[in-house]
Design a protein around this motif. Structure first.
Motif, PDB file in Angstrom:
ATOM      1  N   ARG A 102       0.828  -1.193   0.000  1.00 56.94           N
ATOM      2  CA  ARG A 102       0.000   0.000   0.000  1.00 56.94           C
ATOM      3  C   ARG A 102       0.867   1.249   0.000  1.00 56.94           C
ATOM      4  NH1 ARG A 102      -4.282   0.856   4.715  1.00 56.94           N
ATOM      5  NH2 ARG A 102      -4.521   3.058   4.373  1.00 56.94           N
ATOM      6  N   GLN A 103       0.610   2.116  -0.970  1.00 60.06           N
ATOM      7  CA  GLN A 103       1.270   3.410  -0.999  1.00 60.06           C
ATOM      8  C   GLN A 103       0.387   4.380  -0.229  1.00 60.06           C
ATOM      9  OE1 GLN A 103       2.675   4.834  -4.812  1.00 60.06           O
ATOM     10  NE2 GLN A 103       2.666   2.768  -5.610  1.00 60.06           N
ATOM     11  N   HIS A 104       0.983   5.064   0.693  1.00 58.70           N
ATOM     12  CA  HIS A 104       0.227   6.002   1.510  1.00 58.70           C
ATOM     13  C   HIS A 104      -0.371   7.076   0.605  1.00 58.70           C
ATOM     14  CE1 HIS A 104      -0.680   9.070   4.501  1.00 58.70           C
ATOM     15  NE2 HIS A 104      -0.625   8.104   5.396  1.00 58.70           N
ATOM     16  N   GLU A 105      -1.654   7.339   0.784  1.00 61.59           N
ATOM     17  CA  GLU A 105      -2.325   8.355  -0.030  1.00 61.59           C
ATOM     18  C   GLU A 105      -1.635   9.704   0.160  1.00 61.59           C
ATOM     19  OE1 GLU A 105      -6.705  10.352  -0.300  1.00 61.59           O
ATOM     20  OE2 GLU A 105      -6.571   8.208   0.138  1.00 61.59           O
ATOM     21  N   GLU A 106      -1.355  10.367  -0.931  1.00 61.14           N
ATOM     22  CA  GLU A 106      -0.666  11.650  -0.986  1.00 61.14           C
ATOM     23  C   GLU A 106       0.763  11.584  -0.445  1.00 61.14           C
ATOM     24  OE1 GLU A 106      -2.616  15.255  -0.197  1.00 61.14           O
ATOM     25  OE2 GLU A 106      -4.551  14.546  -0.883  1.00 61.14           O
ATOM     26  N   GLN A 107       1.366  10.385  -0.512  1.00 56.45           N
ATOM     27  CA  GLN A 107       2.786  10.270  -0.198  1.00 56.45           C
ATOM     28  C   GLN A 107       3.474   9.263  -1.106  1.00 56.45           C
ATOM     29  OE1 GLN A 107       3.639   9.759   3.946  1.00 56.45           O
ATOM     30  NE2 GLN A 107       2.655  11.664   4.506  1.00 56.45           N
ATOM     31  N   GLY A 108       2.714   8.467  -1.863  1.00 55.86           N
ATOM     32  CA  GLY A 108       3.259   7.557  -2.847  1.00 55.86           C
ATOM     33  C   GLY A 108       4.359   6.654  -2.331  1.00 55.86           C
ATOM     34  N   PHE A 109       5.202   6.176  -3.258  1.00 52.90           N
ATOM     35  CA  PHE A 109       6.291   5.281  -2.874  1.00 52.90           C
ATOM     36  C   PHE A 109       7.488   6.032  -2.320  1.00 52.90           C
ATOM     37  CE2 PHE A 109       7.183   6.235  -7.314  1.00 52.90           C
ATOM     38  CZ  PHE A 109       8.550   6.441  -7.329  1.00 52.90           C
ATOM     39  N   THR A 110       7.566   7.332  -2.546  1.00 57.15           N
ATOM     40  CA  THR A 110       8.692   8.108  -2.030  1.00 57.15           C
ATOM     41  C   THR A 110       8.465   8.600  -0.610  1.00 57.15           C
ATOM     42  OG1 THR A 110       7.794  10.194  -2.841  1.00 57.15           O
ATOM     43  CG2 THR A 110       9.293   8.997  -4.315  1.00 57.15           C
ATOM     44  N   GLY A 111       7.199   8.628  -0.194  1.00 54.75           N
ATOM     45  CA  GLY A 111       6.876   9.324   1.042  1.00 54.75           C
ATOM     46  C   GLY A 111       6.938  10.819   0.761  1.00 54.75           C
ATOM     47  N   LEU A 112       6.443  11.606   1.650  1.00 52.00           N
ATOM     48  CA  LEU A 112       6.509  13.056   1.482  1.00 52.00           C
ATOM     49  C   LEU A 112       7.930  13.505   1.804  1.00 52.00           C
ATOM     50  CD1 LEU A 112       5.163  15.790   0.952  1.00 52.00           C
ATOM     51  CD2 LEU A 112       4.556  15.850   3.380  1.00 52.00           C
ATOM     52  N   GLN A 113       8.589  14.090   0.825  1.00 51.22           N
ATOM     53  CA  GLN A 113       9.971  14.552   0.985  1.00 51.22           C
ATOM     54  C   GLN A 113       9.992  16.066   1.087  1.00 51.22           C
ATOM     55  OE1 GLN A 113      12.640  12.315   1.199  1.00 51.22           O
ATOM     56  NE2 GLN A 113      10.926  10.882   1.307  1.00 51.22           N
ATOM     57  N   ARG A 114      10.818  16.570   1.995  1.00 43.17           N
ATOM     58  CA  ARG A 114      10.969  18.016   2.171  1.00 43.17           C
ATOM     59  C   ARG A 114      12.429  18.368   1.969  1.00 43.17           C
ATOM     60  NH1 ARG A 114       7.120  16.761   6.429  1.00 43.17           N
ATOM     61  NH2 ARG A 114       5.172  17.775   5.913  1.00 43.17           N
ATOM     62  N   VAL A 115      12.675  19.299   1.061  1.00 41.08           N
ATOM     63  CA  VAL A 115      14.036  19.740   0.761  1.00 41.08           C
ATOM     64  C   VAL A 115      14.150  21.191   1.214  1.00 41.08           C
ATOM     65  CG1 VAL A 115      15.756  20.055  -1.052  1.00 41.08           C
ATOM     66  CG2 VAL A 115      14.098  18.188  -1.228  1.00 41.08           C
ATOM     67  N   PHE A 116      15.152  21.476   2.022  1.00 38.96           N
ATOM     68  CA  PHE A 116      15.371  22.822   2.539  1.00 38.96           C
ATOM     69  C   PHE A 116      16.686  23.354   2.008  1.00 38.96           C
ATOM     70  CE2 PHE A 116      17.210  25.549   5.934  1.00 38.96           C
ATOM     71  CZ  PHE A 116      16.322  26.600   5.821  1.00 38.96           C
ATOM     72  N   GLU A 117      16.681  24.583   1.579  1.00 36.42           N
ATOM     73  CA  GLU A 117      17.892  25.231   1.076  1.00 36.42           C
ATOM     74  C   GLU A 117      18.105  26.479   1.922  1.00 36.42           C
ATOM     75  OE1 GLU A 117      20.815  27.171  -0.298  1.00 36.42           O
ATOM     76  OE2 GLU A 117      18.917  28.196  -0.631  1.00 36.42           O
ATOM     77  N   PRO A 118      19.098  26.481   2.809  1.00 34.53           N
ATOM     78  CA  PRO A 118      19.225  27.558   3.792  1.00 34.53           C
ATOM     79  C   PRO A 118      19.671  28.915   3.259  1.00 34.53           C
ATOM     80  CG  PRO A 118      21.033  26.002   4.023  1.00 34.53           C
ATOM     81  CD  PRO A 118      20.092  25.432   2.999  1.00 34.53           C
ATOM     82  N   THR A 119      20.431  28.953   2.182  1.00 37.52           N
ATOM     83  CA  THR A 119      20.929  30.239   1.686  1.00 37.52           C
ATOM     84  C   THR A 119      19.789  31.169   1.292  1.00 37.52           C
ATOM     85  OG1 THR A 119      22.924  29.148   0.881  1.00 37.52           O
ATOM     86  CG2 THR A 119      22.446  31.343  -0.001  1.00 37.52           C
ATOM     87  N   TYR A 120      18.786  30.617   0.617  1.00 38.24           N
ATOM     88  CA  TYR A 120      17.658  31.427   0.159  1.00 38.24           C
ATOM     89  C   TYR A 120      16.388  31.120   0.945  1.00 38.24           C
ATOM     90  CZ  TYR A 120      20.864  32.167  -3.667  1.00 38.24           C
ATOM     91  OH  TYR A 120      21.979  32.484  -4.407  1.00 38.24           O
ATOM     92  N   ASN A 121      16.514  30.303   2.010  1.00 40.67           N
ATOM     93  CA  ASN A 121      15.383  29.918   2.841  1.00 40.67           C
ATOM     94  C   ASN A 121      14.269  29.286   2.008  1.00 40.67           C
ATOM     95  OD1 ASN A 121      14.154  29.577   5.313  1.00 40.67           O
ATOM     96  ND2 ASN A 121      13.060  31.523   5.188  1.00 40.67           N
TER      97      ASN A 121
END
Length: 136
Positions: A102-121
């Motif tokens: 089962r792929q979590h609804e609205e997270q698919g096989f990747t899961g919810l990924q969050r990418v943060f870039e601190p220089t430009y916030n």
């Protein structure tokens, strides 16, 4: 009896998705804007272009489903600085085919990924799901 069996199987044989190549659908959210990206398999990763999201992020997905020994989904994100080439900030690799289950609804096989870039916030969220035959 044989003609009845053939007629019963006919809808599955004629279905456009019965033998369709797998595809991915990736969802991105950056700076309040959501986008959906359809990703088809490629033979070589070198021609796959990234998509610019807003003014800072580049989102690139490489989906190779053959040959089996290198089959994978690779997700790359980079930041566009004020000057110079894009700077990589995130890479993820998922084996293909993705594990059945089962792929979590609205997270698919990747899961919810969050990418943060601190220089430009900058904050980018993405998740990808399979379409067509995809699980092993």
């Amino acid at each position: 009896m044989k003609p009845l069996l053939l007629l019963a199987a006919l809808p599955a044989l004629l279905s456009p998705t019965a033998h369709a190549a797998p595809q991915l659908r990736c969802h991105t959210r950056y700076n309040g804007e959501s986008q959906t990206h359809l990703i088809a398999p490629v033979a070589s990763p070198y021609g796959v272009e990234g998509v610019t999201l807003g003014e800072r992020f580049v989102f690139r997905v490489v989906f190779q489903n053959a040959p089996a020994d290198i089959a994978a989904v690779k997700v790359y994100t980079a930041v566009l600085p004020d000057e110079g080439p894009p700077q990589p900030v995130h890479q993820a690799t998922y084996r293909w085919p993705v594990a059945a289950g089962r792929q979590h609804e609205e997270q698919g096989f990747t899961g919810l990924q969050r990418v943060f870039e601190p220089t430009y916030n900058g904050h980018l969220e993405y998740w990808c799901e399979t379409l067509g035959r995809a699980a092993r």
